[in-house]
Design an enzyme around this catalytic site. Structure first.
Site, short mmCIF file in Angstrom:
data_model
loop_
_atom_site.label_atom_id
_atom_site.label_comp_id
_atom_site.label_asym_id
_atom_site.label_seq_id
_atom_site.Cartn_x
_atom_site.Cartn_y
_atom_site.Cartn_z
N GLU A 24 7.88 -35.57 -10.31
CA GLU A 24 7.89 -34.28 -11.03
C GLU A 24 9.18 -33.53 -10.78
O GLU A 24 9.20 -32.30 -10.70
CB GLU A 24 6.68 -33.41 -10.64
CG GLU A 24 5.33 -33.97 -11.01
CD GLU A 24 5.19 -34.24 -12.49
OE1 GLU A 24 6.12 -33.93 -13.26
OE2 GLU A 24 4.16 -34.81 -12.87
N THR A 77 9.59 -41.67 -17.11
CA THR A 77 10.65 -42.27 -16.30
C THR A 77 10.92 -43.72 -16.70
O THR A 77 10.00 -44.47 -17.01
CB THR A 77 10.24 -42.23 -14.82
OG1 THR A 77 9.92 -40.89 -14.50
CG2 THR A 77 11.34 -42.74 -13.90
C1 LIG Z 1 0.74 -38.54 -9.40
C2 LIG Z 1 2.22 -38.36 -9.64
C3 LIG Z 1 2.62 -38.13 -11.08
C4 LIG Z 1 4.05 -38.01 -11.27
C5 LIG Z 1 4.55 -37.85 -12.51
C6 LIG Z 1 5.98 -37.74 -12.79
O1 LIG Z 1 6.82 -37.79 -11.92
S1 LIG Z 1 6.38 -37.50 -14.43
C7 LIG Z 1 8.13 -37.50 -14.53
C8 LIG Z 1 8.71 -36.23 -13.96
N1 LIG Z 1 10.12 -36.20 -14.24
C9 LIG Z 1 10.86 -35.15 -13.96
O2 LIG Z 1 10.38 -34.17 -13.44
C10 LIG Z 1 12.29 -35.26 -14.40
C11 LIG Z 1 13.17 -34.19 -13.82
N2 LIG Z 1 14.23 -33.86 -14.72
C12 LIG Z 1 14.19 -32.79 -15.58
O3 LIG Z 1 13.20 -32.08 -15.64
C13 LIG Z 1 15.39 -32.54 -16.43
O4 LIG Z 1 16.13 -33.69 -16.68
C14 LIG Z 1 16.33 -31.48 -15.82
C15 LIG Z 1 15.57 -30.16 -15.80
C16 LIG Z 1 16.77 -31.85 -14.44
C17 LIG Z 1 17.57 -31.35 -16.69
O5 LIG Z 1 17.21 -31.26 -18.04
P1 LIG Z 1 18.31 -31.07 -19.16
O6 LIG Z 1 19.45 -31.98 -18.87
O7 LIG Z 1 17.63 -31.20 -20.46
O8 LIG Z 1 18.66 -29.56 -18.97
P2 LIG Z 1 19.98 -28.86 -18.33
O9 LIG Z 1 20.00 -29.02 -16.85
O10 LIG Z 1 21.17 -29.26 -19.12
O11 LIG Z 1 19.61 -27.35 -18.63
C18 LIG Z 1 19.57 -26.85 -19.96
C19 LIG Z 1 18.67 -25.66 -20.01
O12 LIG Z 1 17.30 -26.07 -19.99
C20 LIG Z 1 16.58 -25.29 -19.07
N3 LIG Z 1 15.42 -26.07 -18.62
C21 LIG Z 1 15.41 -27.27 -18.01
N4 LIG Z 1 14.14 -27.65 -17.79
C22 LIG Z 1 13.35 -26.68 -18.31
C23 LIG Z 1 11.96 -26.51 -18.38
N5 LIG Z 1 11.12 -27.42 -17.87
N6 LIG Z 1 11.50 -25.39 -18.96
C24 LIG Z 1 12.34 -24.47 -19.45
N7 LIG Z 1 13.67 -24.58 -19.40
C25 LIG Z 1 14.17 -25.68 -18.84
C26 LIG Z 1 17.58 -25.02 -17.98
O13 LIG Z 1 17.16 -23.94 -17.18
C27 LIG Z 1 18.80 -24.72 -18.81
O14 LIG Z 1 18.72 -23.40 -19.29
P3 LIG Z 1 20.07 -22.57 -19.60
O15 LIG Z 1 20.72 -22.45 -18.26
O16 LIG Z 1 20.87 -23.38 -20.53
O17 LIG Z 1 19.53 -21.30 -20.13
C1 LIG Z 2 4.70 -42.19 -6.51
C2 LIG Z 2 5.45 -41.90 -7.76
C3 LIG Z 2 4.75 -41.66 -8.93
C4 LIG Z 2 5.42 -41.42 -10.12
N1 LIG Z 2 4.69 -41.24 -11.26
C5 LIG Z 2 5.35 -41.10 -12.44
C6 LIG Z 2 4.62 -40.97 -13.66
O1 LIG Z 2 3.39 -40.97 -13.67
N2 LIG Z 2 5.30 -40.87 -14.82
C7 LIG Z 2 6.66 -40.85 -14.86
O2 LIG Z 2 7.22 -40.74 -15.95
N3 LIG Z 2 7.38 -40.93 -13.71
C8 LIG Z 2 6.77 -41.06 -12.51
N4 LIG Z 2 7.49 -41.15 -11.34
C9 LIG Z 2 8.95 -41.12 -11.40
C10 LIG Z 2 9.55 -39.83 -10.87
O3 LIG Z 2 9.26 -38.76 -11.70
C11 LIG Z 2 11.06 -40.01 -10.68
O4 LIG Z 2 11.24 -41.02 -9.71
C12 LIG Z 2 11.67 -38.70 -10.25
O5 LIG Z 2 11.72 -37.80 -11.33
C13 LIG Z 2 13.08 -38.87 -9.63
O6 LIG Z 2 13.95 -39.47 -10.50
P1 LIG Z 2 14.84 -40.74 -10.08
O7 LIG Z 2 13.92 -41.76 -9.54
O8 LIG Z 2 15.66 -41.05 -11.27
O9 LIG Z 2 15.76 -40.24 -8.92
P2 LIG Z 2 17.34 -40.15 -8.94
O10 LIG Z 2 17.73 -39.04 -9.86
O11 LIG Z 2 17.94 -41.47 -9.18
O12 LIG Z 2 17.59 -39.66 -7.45
C14 LIG Z 2 18.39 -40.35 -6.50
C15 LIG Z 2 19.32 -39.35 -5.78
O13 LIG Z 2 20.28 -38.85 -6.70
C16 LIG Z 2 20.37 -37.44 -6.57
N5 LIG Z 2 20.70 -36.84 -7.89
C17 LIG Z 2 20.32 -37.27 -9.11
N6 LIG Z 2 20.79 -36.45 -10.07
C18 LIG Z 2 21.48 -35.47 -9.45
C19 LIG Z 2 22.19 -34.34 -9.89
N7 LIG Z 2 22.25 -34.03 -11.19
N8 LIG Z 2 22.77 -33.56 -8.99
C20 LIG Z 2 22.71 -33.86 -7.69
N9 LIG Z 2 22.03 -34.92 -7.19
C21 LIG Z 2 21.44 -35.73 -8.07
C22 LIG Z 2 18.98 -36.99 -6.12
O14 LIG Z 2 19.04 -35.75 -5.45
C23 LIG Z 2 18.60 -38.15 -5.17
O15 LIG Z 2 19.14 -37.88 -3.90
C24 LIG Z 2 6.83 -41.39 -10.14
C25 LIG Z 2 7.54 -41.60 -8.95
C26 LIG Z 2 6.88 -41.87 -7.78
C27 LIG Z 2 7.65 -42.12 -6.53
#
Ligand SMILES: CCC/C=C/C(=O)SCCNC(=O)CCNC(=O)[C@H](O)C(C)(C)COP(=O)([O-])OP(=O)([O-])OC[C@H]1O[C@@H](n2cnc3c(N)ncnc32)[C@H](O)[C@@H]1OP(=O)([O-])[O-]
Ligand SMILES: Cc1cc2nc3c(=O)[nH]c(=O)nc-3n(C[C@H](O)[C@H](O)[C@H](O)COP(=O)(O)OP(=O)(O)OC[C@H]3O[C@@H](n4cnc5c(N)ncnc54)[C@H](O)[C@@H]3O)c2cc1C
Length: 684
Positions: free
Chosen positions: A445, A163
């Protein structure tokens, strides 16, 4: 609790042997336990996967709980710096003790860590929760042989840096670049703008020496999208950031106070070519790019994490209902008949309506977590054999369930807190830590709305496939079946049938998925581009994805009861809980079931009446049901949820330890109050 470490299996025990025998159990709580119609230990064994596993879990937990090196004052009384330091201290001790106790099995390690961290974050949470999984999933064999031993032996400490300040959700929009330089066979990592600063990664602010960094790969002047790179951030000699690297802590947050979520910038930092993780795609020494067999394999670490979070949510919700149900059994409030003891608040219907839906959901999510974890392992094995066919299905399932369960979980924890009245607001209740630890699961996530929309995207494709009469994966097979006309229930006993209840949720999911697909089609038919049609249909899509997940959970609960061996008494109570979960779900979403005439008003009346009747069945077993989660007091960390129910004594003892009580007269009296009061006196 350790976020991102599967801990749902951590539950059970024979109450007698596991909980230290209290001097005196609150008589109200004892009465509840005596009246229960099943033996909670049986349910504990069931949830743990057998008596052996329960005993092993308890052994692991006791190793941590009884260890004097892991004791410390209540974290509620610590400032942030102290909390961070304490978390690091414990993480180091935990690592040493895991070796000393020879806990080699992954499940045992997780149980031990969970018990040792109690209700705080784990100091090496990102290292074990994401860095190691990312290395395991994305390294080729040679890289694995090099990096994994270093990471597993804690010679390096890692985080997962994806991120950025400007983008979390839309990861294709991340700005950090990794430009290949064939002359030196290095990648140059760079942060081109302020919004490209990595922001949020856990353990990055102060702890990590290395990170798996997600950056846009450029080679031979062409962009190839996001790829993972392992980058050393800090010196292994003195922990100083390496040249060209800017690092820091992002400051206090809603919770996660012991965690050093960080920021990170690169100023043309050079790393060797082989620091790109090359299991799926490669860059050759001369800069030739080889693409992966599936475009989204870079995202696989997130898929694994989302699967794990379903277990984490089930675990946290189980803790919340344990606290609230036990407290509701000992708390008495409001005299009903003059001179007669006030009732236990658990006897109020409104209290039951607050707590029992989440008690049922805690069980439903626990069983769901078993199934999704099993499916994850199956797909992982297929992928290891080069078969990527089920990856999309797993993505859709894990994204949707992570969102669906965490919405309910976060809401449930807050409702449980509110159900404890004023004391729920005290840190002594355990709720503030539990809530703030769990709240970000809706965001990290993959933000929940965005995740449900990913599931909806998959469902829309399946609806089209079904329309064409083509084959669908098992978990969406129902989309190819014809809608059933009307709910066949004629009386209340029909409505208790598990098959009928599951059919009702199936019908609703199918209808809402098909409706969303039709809305999309008609929007596109009106000449709207795909993305505009998608935005216009968000409300249908979200509902469809949520209904699909709801059906999945109901179906899983039913199947668990049907397929699992258990005593009649346990089957009876789980059956009631499952019926309650489904009927309450229908009642809360009545519009969906009435909208197309699948159910009628009369059937809805019966649903409501059954919800009321099932409250009684659950009421009598409520304490036993939460006892079966088998949280020791040392793990629950709540004065309200204590096993012995001696809540008031515990709260008073706890409050005495408040740092403000160290002296009778606080410094601020002499500094501020006395001058104020003495001067006012003079004026008077
Ligand atoms: C202790 C806490 C620790 C925390 C850590 C964190 O937060 S870490 C940070 C965590 N951060 C996040 O979690 C970030 C969240 N954001 C994301 O994961 C991505 O930006 C997204 C999935 C929202 C869009 O991605 P995009 O713009 O590249 O994709 P698109 O929407 O254009 O779709 C194209 C195609 O891809 C497919 N496809 C997509 N994902 C997957 C997958 N995993 N596998 C397989 N397939 C997947 C989708 O179904 C579609 O298939 P189709 O229909 O073409 O056959
Ligand atoms: C405690 C904590 C720990 C974290 N740890 C990590 C880590 O270890 N590593 C790491 O890489 N990241 C980490 N993150 C980041 C985290 O993964 C992101 O904050 C998360 O994926 C959400 O993305 P954003 O902040 O860009 O939210 P945004 O996407 O900016 O969300 C804001 C609003 O916009 C809306 N929105 C955004 N896109 C769309 C769309 N396409 N359609 C409709 N609505 C939309 C959402 O629904 C939401 O209401 C952490 C976050 C927190 C809070």
């Amino acid at each position: 609790m350790i976020v991102l470490f599967n801990c749902t299996c951590a539950v059970p025990t024979t109450m007698d042997s596991f909980h230290p025998v209290p001097v005196k159990v609150n008589p109200d709580l004892q009465k509840e336990r005596d009246a229960a119609l099943f033996n909670p230990v049986e349910l504990t064994y069931l949830k743990d996967g057998g008596k052996d596993k329960t005993e092993r879990r308890r052994r692991c937990e006791l190793l941590a709980i009884n260890d004097p090196d892991l004791q410390h004052k209540d974290i509620s009384f610590m400032a942030r710096n102290e909390r961070y330091s304490n978390a690091v201290r414990k993480a180091v001790i935990i690592a040493r003790k895991i070796k000393e106790h020879r806990l080699t099995n992954m499940e045992e390690k997780q149980l031990y860590i969970s018990a040792a961290t109690q209700y705080d974050t784990y100091g090496f949470g990102l290292h074990y929760g994401m860095f190691l999984p990312a290395l395991s999933a994305q390294c080729d064999e040679e890289q694995r042989n090099y990096w994994l031993p270093l990471a597993e032996n804690l010679k390096i400490l890692g985080t997962y840096a994806q991120t950025e300040l400007g983008h979390g959700t839309f990861i294709r929009g991340l700005e950090t670049t990794a430009i290949y330089d064939p002359k030196t066979e290095e990648f140059v990592l760079h942060t081109p703008t302020l919004s490209a600063l990595k922001w949020w990664p856990g353990n990055m602010g102060k702890t990590a020496t290395h990170a798996v960094v997600l950056a846009q790969l450029y080679t031979n002047g062409k962009s190839y999208g996001l790829h993972p790179f392992i980058v050393q951030l800090r010196s292994l000699e003195n922990h100083q950031p390496l040249p060209g690297i800017t690092l820091g802590d992002i400051g206090p947050k809603l919770g996660f106070h012991s965690f050093d979520n960080g920021f990170l910038g690169f100023d043309h930092v050079r790393i060797p070519r082989r620091n790109m993780l090359m299991k799926y795609s490669q860059v050759s020494p001369d800069g030739f790019y080889i693409k992966p067999i599936h475009a989204k394999l870079t995202y696989s670490t997130m898929v694994e994490a989302r699967v794990t979070l379903v277990s984490d949510i089930a675990y946290s919700l189980s803790q919340a209902v344990t606290i609230a149900v036990r407290y509701s059994a000992v708390r008495r409030q409001t005299e009903q008949i003059k001179g007669v003891k006030e009732p236990q608040i658990l006897d109020y219907r409104t209290q039951q309506l607050k707590l029992f839906p989440y008690l049922a959901a805690a069980y439903a999510f626990t069983f769901t977590s078993f199934v999704i974890t099993g499916r994850y392992i199956e797909v992982q094995n297929e992928m290891n054999d080069g078969n990527m066919e089920s990856l999309s299905e797993l993505h859709a399932l894990s994204a949707g369930l992570k969102a669906f369960t965490s919405y309910v979980g976060n809401e449930g924890i807050e409702v449980c807190r509110l159900s404890c009245g004023g004391h729920g607001y005290s840190q002594a209740s355990g709720f503030p830590e539990l809530y703030t630890l769990t709240a970000p699961i809706s965001t990290f996530e993959g933000e929940n709305t965005v995740m449900l929309l990913q599931t909806a995207r998959y469902l829309m494709k399946c609806a089209t496939t079904a329309k064409r009469g083509l084959e669908l994966p098992r978990f969406v097979l129902y989309l190819s079946q014809r809608q059933k006309g009307q709910c066949p229930a004629r009386n209340e006993s029909d409505l208790l049938d598990h098959g009928l209840l599951s059919d009702a949720f199936e019908h609703r999911a199918r209808r809402l998925v098909i409706e969303a697909a039709q809305k999309m089609q008609s929007n596109i038919g009106k000449g709207n581009p795909q993305h505009v049609a998608w935005n216009n249909c968000h409300m249908y899509l979200l509902k469809a994805a949520s209904a699909h997940c709801h059906f999945y959970v109901v179906q899983t609960f039913v199947k668990y009861i049907n397929d699992t061996e258990m005593s009649d008494a346990v089957r009876d109570i789980l059956t009631s809980l499952c019926q309650f979960y489904a009927l309450h779900g229908i009642w809360q979403n009545a519009g969906d079931f009435l909208q197309d005439g699948y159910m009628n008003g009369n059937q809805l009346d019966m649903v409501q009446s059954l919800v009321g009747k099932l409250l009684d069945k659950i009421r009598i077993n409520a304490v036993a049901l939460v006892d079966a989660f088998d949280f020791r007091d040392e793990i629950l960390c709540s004065k309200l949820g204590k096993y012995d129910g001696n809540v008031y004594e515990a709260m008073y003892e706890w409050a005495k330890n408040s740092p403000l009580n160290k002296t009778e007269v606080h410094d601020s009296y002499n500094k501020y109050l006395r001058p104020l009061m003495q001067s006012s006196k003079a004026k008077l």
